[in-house]
Write a protein that holds these residues in place. Structure first.
Motif, PDB file in Angstrom:
ATOM      1  N   GLN A  87       0.913  -1.207  -0.022  1.00  0.00           N
ATOM      2  CA  GLN A  87       0.091   0.004  -0.057  1.00  0.00           C
ATOM      3  C   GLN A  87       0.879   1.299  -0.039  1.00  0.00           C
ATOM      4  O   GLN A  87       1.550   1.539   0.874  1.00  0.00           O
ATOM      5  CB  GLN A  87      -1.016   0.094   1.135  1.00  0.00           C
ATOM      6  N   PRO A  88       0.793   2.198  -1.077  1.00  0.00           N
ATOM      7  CA  PRO A  88       1.462   3.313  -0.855  1.00  0.00           C
ATOM      8  C   PRO A  88       1.187   4.224   0.107  1.00  0.00           C
ATOM      9  O   PRO A  88      -0.183   4.224   0.500  1.00  0.00           O
ATOM     10  CB  PRO A  88       1.269   4.120  -2.410  1.00  0.00           C
ATOM     11  N   TYR A  89       2.072   4.813   0.568  1.00  0.00           N
ATOM     12  CA  TYR A  89       1.734   5.740   2.083  1.00  0.00           C
ATOM     13  C   TYR A  89       1.083   7.166   1.302  1.00  0.00           C
ATOM     14  O   TYR A  89       2.155   8.115   1.168  1.00  0.00           O
ATOM     15  CB  TYR A  89       2.953   5.918   2.670  1.00  0.00           C
ATOM     16  N   ALA A  90       0.123   7.266   1.334  1.00  0.00           N
ATOM     17  CA  ALA A  90      -0.800   8.463   1.069  1.00  0.00           C
ATOM     18  C   ALA A  90      -0.246   9.844   1.569  1.00  0.00           C
ATOM     19  O   ALA A  90      -0.097  10.760   0.846  1.00  0.00           O
ATOM     20  CB  ALA A  90      -2.190   8.252   1.175  1.00  0.00           C
ATOM     21  N   PRO A  91       0.054   9.835   2.808  1.00  0.00           N
ATOM     22  CA  PRO A  91       0.388  10.989   3.215  1.00  0.00           C
ATOM     23  C   PRO A  91       1.584  11.682   2.736  1.00  0.00           C
ATOM     24  O   PRO A  91       1.828  12.892   2.780  1.00  0.00           O
ATOM     25  CB  PRO A  91       0.521  10.940   4.942  1.00  0.00           C
ATOM     26  N   ALA A  92       2.572  10.934   2.521  1.00  0.00           N
ATOM     27  CA  ALA A  92       3.959  11.063   2.088  1.00  0.00           C
ATOM     28  C   ALA A  92       3.797  11.470   0.801  1.00  0.00           C
ATOM     29  O   ALA A  92       4.438  12.651   0.140  1.00  0.00           O
ATOM     30  CB  ALA A  92       4.734  10.056   1.930  1.00  0.00           C
ATOM     31  N   LEU A  93       2.795  10.999  -0.228  1.00  0.00           N
ATOM     32  CA  LEU A  93       2.634  11.474  -1.631  1.00  0.00           C
ATOM     33  C   LEU A  93       2.048  12.847  -1.508  1.00  0.00           C
ATOM     34  O   LEU A  93       2.389  13.815  -2.286  1.00  0.00           O
ATOM     35  CB  LEU A  93       1.609  10.200  -2.264  1.00  0.00           C
ATOM     36  N   ALA A  94       1.022  13.020  -0.719  1.00  0.00           N
ATOM     37  CA  ALA A  94       0.465  14.574  -0.400  1.00  0.00           C
ATOM     38  C   ALA A  94       1.470  15.519   0.179  1.00  0.00           C
ATOM     39  O   ALA A  94       1.692  16.667  -0.518  1.00  0.00           O
ATOM     40  CB  ALA A  94      -0.509  14.472   0.549  1.00  0.00           C
ATOM     41  N   ALA A  95       2.511  15.074   0.845  1.00  0.00           N
ATOM     42  CA  ALA A  95       3.474  15.870   1.458  1.00  0.00           C
ATOM     43  C   ALA A  95       4.452  16.264   0.233  1.00  0.00           C
ATOM     44  O   ALA A  95       5.113  17.326   0.226  1.00  0.00           O
ATOM     45  CB  ALA A  95       4.108  15.445   2.506  1.00  0.00           C
TER      46      ALA A  95
END
Length: 254
Positions: A87-95
């Protein structure tokens, strides 16, 4: 009368050679790292398939592509992640400035479906990130993806993991020829560094290496197969969720 539009498109492709002319110009998209851009002669090649041969998933390889993913999404392109192992870490992508509503995770059920999804994503101007460990694409399969990328003018990325010595077919594929424009090996050196080794790139000697600080890990160690699947895109985008579909339940629409 010749079709000038078709001829113009053919001559604009980076893999078209014309006699008594300069070698074709390779266009690139910046990696966001000056050292990587220097190693790759300008950055990630566009209109091309790039193979990333990774020591193991989750060592920080996705951090290499964050600027490219952000740029594509900001230019209204969908970023399709085909069969990621975790599962990709969505908060890191958003950051990192990536619009999560432009990121779509697709899970295929067999090699034929995997190839179809990959080719359709490229030809429909999406930025493809595909993982191939469980699908073992052949040379002709990769050739289809390379031609699709050349036709679309966009970059496409394929991840595969270095296999154990007993996996003869995988080792043969990794060590043999490939239609991909760029083949880059990525492995970890200690806990803080990544080593990039060029296996194939026009104008770069095979074996050239670069050591860079390791980026943030964007994969939580949770298999996507164990997660619930959103078969319908949410009506209201949620900043911490990434849409996921199974191709057997919903066809891709671009």
């Amino acid at each position: 009368m010749p079709n000038t539009e078709i001829i113009t498109k053919l001559l604009a492709r980076h893999d078209t050679w014309r006699g008594q002319s300069q070698k074709p110009t390779q266009h690139n998209v910046s990696s966001g790292n000056d050292q990587i851009d220097l190693l790759l002669k300008g950055g990630w090649p566009t209109a091309a398939l790039t193979e990333l041969l990774v020591q193991r998933p989750g060592i920080g390889e996705l951090s290499l592509l964050l600027p490219a993913i952000r740029d594509y999404c900001q230019n209204n392109h969908l970023s399709v992640w085909l069969d990621p192992p975790y599962q990709p870490y969505a908060p890191a992508l958003a950051a990192a400035g990536i619009a999560l509503q432009k990121v779509l995770i697709v899970q295929s059920k067999n090699p034929r479906e995997w190839l179809w999804v990959a080719e359709q994503c490229i030809r429909n101007n999406a930025l493809l990130l595909a993982w191939s460990d469980n699908k073992m694409p052949s040379y002709s399969d990769l050739r289809k993806l390379q031609l699709a990328a050349a036709d679309s003018g966009h970059a496409a990325f394929l991840f595969s993991t270095n296999k154990e010595p007993w996996h003869k077919e995988a080792n043969k594929q990794q060590s043999g020829s490939s239609p991909a424009t760029l083949r880059l090996e990525v492995d970890s050196v200690g806990e803080k560094n990544l080593r990039l080794s060029v296996r194939k790139l026009r104008g770069v000697a095979p074996g050239e290496q670069l050591l860079i600080p390791r980026g943030k890990d964007l994969s939580s160690q949770t298999s996507l197969a164990k997660l619930p699947v959103n078969s319908i895109h949410p009506a209201i985008p949620i900043s911490t969720d990434i849409p996921r579909i199974k191709t057997s339940e919903q066809r891709l629409n671009f």
